[in-house]
Write a protein that holds these residues in place. Structure first.
Motif, PDB file in Angstrom:
ATOM      1  N   ASN A  34     -58.036 -32.496 -58.721  1.00  0.00           N
ATOM      2  CA  ASN A  34     -58.761 -32.266 -59.965  1.00  0.00           C
ATOM      3  C   ASN A  34     -60.205 -31.896 -59.647  1.00  0.00           C
ATOM      4  N   PHE A  35     -60.789 -31.012 -60.462  1.00  0.00           N
ATOM      5  CA  PHE A  35     -62.143 -30.558 -60.183  1.00  0.00           C
ATOM      6  C   PHE A  35     -63.002 -30.532 -61.440  1.00  0.00           C
ATOM      7  N   VAL A  36     -64.197 -31.099 -61.309  1.00  0.00           N
ATOM      8  CA  VAL A  36     -65.229 -31.022 -62.349  1.00  0.00           C
ATOM      9  C   VAL A  36     -66.489 -30.485 -61.682  1.00  0.00           C
ATOM     10  N   PHE A  37     -67.051 -29.426 -62.239  1.00  0.00           N
ATOM     11  CA  PHE A  37     -68.240 -28.803 -61.654  1.00  0.00           C
ATOM     12  C   PHE A  37     -69.496 -29.515 -62.132  1.00  0.00           C
ATOM     13  N   LYS A  38     -70.400 -29.846 -61.186  1.00  0.00           N
ATOM     14  CA  LYS A  38     -71.624 -30.552 -61.544  1.00  0.00           C
ATOM     15  C   LYS A  38     -72.867 -29.773 -61.131  1.00  0.00           C
ATOM     16  N   CYS A  39     -73.890 -29.923 -61.909  1.00  0.00           N
ATOM     17  CA  CYS A  39     -75.216 -29.450 -61.534  1.00  0.00           C
ATOM     18  C   CYS A  39     -76.202 -30.028 -62.539  1.00  0.00           C
ATOM     19  N   SER A  40     -77.416 -30.294 -62.073  1.00  0.00           N
ATOM     20  CA  SER A  40     -78.452 -30.869 -62.935  1.00  0.00           C
ATOM     21  C   SER A  40     -79.431 -29.801 -63.384  1.00  0.00           C
ATOM     22  N   TYR A  41     -79.614 -29.680 -64.690  1.00  0.00           N
ATOM     23  CA  TYR A  41     -80.599 -28.727 -65.202  1.00  0.00           C
ATOM     24  C   TYR A  41     -82.018 -29.251 -64.992  1.00  0.00           C
ATOM     25  N   ASP A  42     -82.120 -30.586 -64.824  1.00  0.00           N
ATOM     26  CA  ASP A  42     -83.425 -31.185 -64.578  1.00  0.00           C
ATOM     27  C   ASP A  42     -83.232 -32.464 -63.783  1.00  0.00           C
ATOM     28  N   LYS A  43     -83.894 -32.569 -62.627  1.00  0.00           N
ATOM     29  CA  LYS A  43     -83.875 -33.799 -61.847  1.00  0.00           C
ATOM     30  C   LYS A  43     -85.183 -34.527 -62.155  1.00  0.00           C
ATOM     31  N   ALA A  44     -85.110 -35.418 -63.145  1.00  0.00           N
ATOM     32  CA  ALA A  44     -86.331 -36.055 -63.633  1.00  0.00           C
ATOM     33  C   ALA A  44     -86.870 -37.122 -62.688  1.00  0.00           C
ATOM     34  N   ASN A  45     -85.982 -37.717 -61.900  1.00  0.00           N
ATOM     35  CA  ASN A  45     -86.424 -38.763 -60.978  1.00  0.00           C
ATOM     36  C   ASN A  45     -86.744 -38.148 -59.619  1.00  0.00           C
ATOM     37  N   ARG A  46     -87.972 -37.708 -59.466  1.00  0.00           N
ATOM     38  CA  ARG A  46     -88.398 -37.063 -58.221  1.00  0.00           C
ATOM     39  C   ARG A  46     -89.452 -37.913 -57.522  1.00  0.00           C
ATOM     40  N   SER A  47     -89.601 -37.680 -56.227  1.00  0.00           N
ATOM     41  CA  SER A  47     -90.548 -38.473 -55.432  1.00  0.00           C
ATOM     42  C   SER A  47     -92.004 -38.151 -55.748  1.00  0.00           C
ATOM     43  N   SER A  48     -92.280 -36.905 -56.154  1.00  0.00           N
ATOM     44  CA  SER A  48     -93.657 -36.529 -56.462  1.00  0.00           C
ATOM     45  C   SER A  48     -93.667 -35.418 -57.502  1.00  0.00           C
ATOM     46  N   LEU A  49     -94.851 -35.124 -58.030  1.00  0.00           N
ATOM     47  CA  LEU A  49     -94.978 -34.054 -59.020  1.00  0.00           C
ATOM     48  C   LEU A  49     -94.677 -32.695 -58.415  1.00  0.00           C
ATOM     49  N   ASP A  50     -94.769 -32.593 -57.105  1.00  0.00           N
ATOM     50  CA  ASP A  50     -94.519 -31.321 -56.433  1.00  0.00           C
ATOM     51  C   ASP A  50     -93.033 -31.074 -56.164  1.00  0.00           C
ATOM     52  N   SER A  51     -92.198 -32.086 -56.380  1.00  0.00           N
ATOM     53  CA  SER A  51     -90.766 -31.947 -56.106  1.00  0.00           C
ATOM     54  C   SER A  51     -90.103 -31.018 -57.116  1.00  0.00           C
ATOM     55  N   TYR A  52     -89.164 -30.213 -56.640  1.00  0.00           N
ATOM     56  CA  TYR A  52     -88.463 -29.269 -57.504  1.00  0.00           C
ATOM     57  C   TYR A  52     -87.531 -30.021 -58.452  1.00  0.00           C
ATOM     58  N   ARG A  53     -87.501 -29.628 -59.728  1.00  0.00           N
ATOM     59  CA  ARG A  53     -86.701 -30.347 -60.724  1.00  0.00           C
ATOM     60  C   ARG A  53     -85.536 -29.550 -61.294  1.00  0.00           C
ATOM     61  N   GLY A  54     -85.631 -28.227 -61.372  1.00  0.00           N
ATOM     62  CA  GLY A  54     -84.541 -27.454 -61.958  1.00  0.00           C
ATOM     63  C   GLY A  54     -85.044 -26.411 -62.924  1.00  0.00           C
ATOM     64  N   LEU A  55     -84.111 -25.838 -63.714  1.00  0.00           N
ATOM     65  CA  LEU A  55     -84.464 -24.746 -64.627  1.00  0.00           C
ATOM     66  C   LEU A  55     -84.736 -25.213 -66.051  1.00  0.00           C
ATOM     67  N   GLY A  56     -84.586 -26.499 -66.316  1.00  0.00           N
ATOM     68  CA  GLY A  56     -84.818 -27.010 -67.663  1.00  0.00           C
ATOM     69  C   GLY A  56     -83.553 -27.019 -68.498  1.00  0.00           C
ATOM     70  N   ILE A  57     -83.570 -27.791 -69.577  1.00  0.00           N
ATOM     71  CA  ILE A  57     -82.358 -28.041 -70.335  1.00  0.00           C
ATOM     72  C   ILE A  57     -81.813 -26.799 -71.045  1.00  0.00           C
ATOM     73  N   GLU A  58     -82.658 -25.988 -71.635  1.00  0.00           N
ATOM     74  CA  GLU A  58     -82.160 -24.839 -72.395  1.00  0.00           C
ATOM     75  C   GLU A  58     -81.520 -23.797 -71.476  1.00  0.00           C
ATOM     76  N   LYS A  59     -82.257 -23.355 -70.458  1.00  0.00           N
ATOM     77  CA  LYS A  59     -81.710 -22.374 -69.521  1.00  0.00           C
ATOM     78  C   LYS A  59     -80.561 -22.981 -68.726  1.00  0.00           C
ATOM     79  N   GLY A  60     -80.706 -24.228 -68.349  1.00  0.00           N
ATOM     80  CA  GLY A  60     -79.675 -24.889 -67.563  1.00  0.00           C
ATOM     81  C   GLY A  60     -78.352 -24.984 -68.290  1.00  0.00           C
ATOM     82  N   LEU A  61     -78.373 -25.417 -69.533  1.00  0.00           N
ATOM     83  CA  LEU A  61     -77.138 -25.536 -70.302  1.00  0.00           C
ATOM     84  C   LEU A  61     -76.536 -24.163 -70.584  1.00  0.00           C
ATOM     85  N   GLU A  62     -77.391 -23.173 -70.764  1.00  0.00           N
ATOM     86  CA  GLU A  62     -76.909 -21.803 -70.978  1.00  0.00           C
ATOM     87  C   GLU A  62     -76.099 -21.326 -69.770  1.00  0.00           C
ATOM     88  N   LEU A  63     -76.626 -21.569 -68.571  1.00  0.00           N
ATOM     89  CA  LEU A  63     -75.932 -21.142 -67.350  1.00  0.00           C
ATOM     90  C   LEU A  63     -74.675 -21.976 -67.094  1.00  0.00           C
TER      91      LEU A  63
END
Length: 276
Positions: free
Chosen positions: A51-80
């Motif tokens: 069985n397969f479920v595809f995962k990806c995070s549109y936003d990784k809110a729990n990051r180590s610093s403000l400079d850490s990459y978070r994602g494309l955001g909820i609107e663009k992320g959910l669209e993709l």
């Protein structure tokens, strides 16, 4: 042992007769990376017969610093994610970080995921339950598996019995996690299917100072151990080029490793099923 509730998703059951794989990139970087991962993982899991479920995070809110990459955001992320879901005919799991995101994510996601650090947030659990989607609760690194009983009850008491629990290790001193495979039968005793997150479990939180590092070499050991302990599924972060990934590269795996490991884990899973 308490009967484990099987959770139905499309034409399969999490906790049923087949191994379930939740896999995909960590944070969403681009459409090309997202789609290449969805296509490759769909082919791999179809060939192996899991069985397969595809995962990806549109936003990784729990990051180590403000400079850490978070994602494309909820609107663009959910669209993709919606595009990938349609094109590759795969169910979707993605995580939310606020009450307001629950309903938005539920328009695309088949499984709403509660991040480990937020697993005790009552309002977030209630909002997820009210979407009537499957709720995958990641066990916090600061909790024992026994404590998941009251957390899952917040979801079930809110009218949603479609609950899956994911283990991702326990904090051990500074900058390290350990995985206790007793969590698998303990979560089963609570009555829920359990997924083991084999890539986040090899993280070294804050191990890089201003970022989280990891030990990819142990992913296979932990994944095989979890399935041997009776896990119903596995969670992997998979990237076409993990060392170039913008988030969690040190613990993500590539397509080749994913295929080899999923095949071995499925062999272990099927062996255990045949012995029952």
């Amino acid at each position: 042992m308490k009967e484990i509730k099987k959770v139905k998703l499309n034409d399969f059951e999490i906790g049923g007769e087949k191994l379930t794989i939740l896999a995909g990139p960590c944070a969403m970087e681009s459409k090309d990376i997202l789609f290449s991962a969805a296509e490759a993982l769909k082919k791999i899991t179809s060939k192996i017969g899991v069985n397969f479920v595809f995962k990806c995070s549109y936003d990784k809110a729990n990051r180590s610093s403000l400079d850490s990459y978070r994602g494309l955001g909820i609107e663009k992320g959910l669209e993709l994610l919606a595009e990938a879901k349609k094109e590759f005919e795969v169910p979707i799991v993605t995580d939310i970080h606020s009450v307001e995101q629950a309903a938005m994510a539920a328009e695309v996601a088949d499984i709403i995921q509660i991040p480990a650090f937020l697993c005790r947030q009552t309002d977030l659990l209630i909002a997820s339950a009210k979407t009537n989607k499957i709720v995958n609760i990641k066990k916090g690194q600061f909790l024992s598996p026994y404590q998941m009983k009251s957390i899952a009850k917040k979801v079930s008491d809110s009218g949603n019995s479609q609950i899956v629990v994911t283990d991702r290790g326990v904090s051990f001193g500074y900058n390290n996690l350990v995985s206790d495979m007793r969590s698998v039968p303990i979560i089963h005793e609570l009555g829920y299917p359990i997924i083991f997150d084999a890539t986040h479990s090899v993280q070294l939180p804050g191990g890089g100072g201003t970022y989280t590092s990891g030990e990819r070499k142990f992913v296979a050991t932990l994944a095989k151990s979890a399935v041997a302990a009776g896990a119903d599924g596995l969670f992997f972060e998979v990237h076409p080029n993990p060392d170039a990934a913008l988030c969690d590269g040190a613990n993500q795996i590539n397509f080749e490793m994913a295929e080899n490991l999923i095949k071995i884990c499925n062999d272990i899973f099927q062996l255990l099923k045949s012995e029952k």
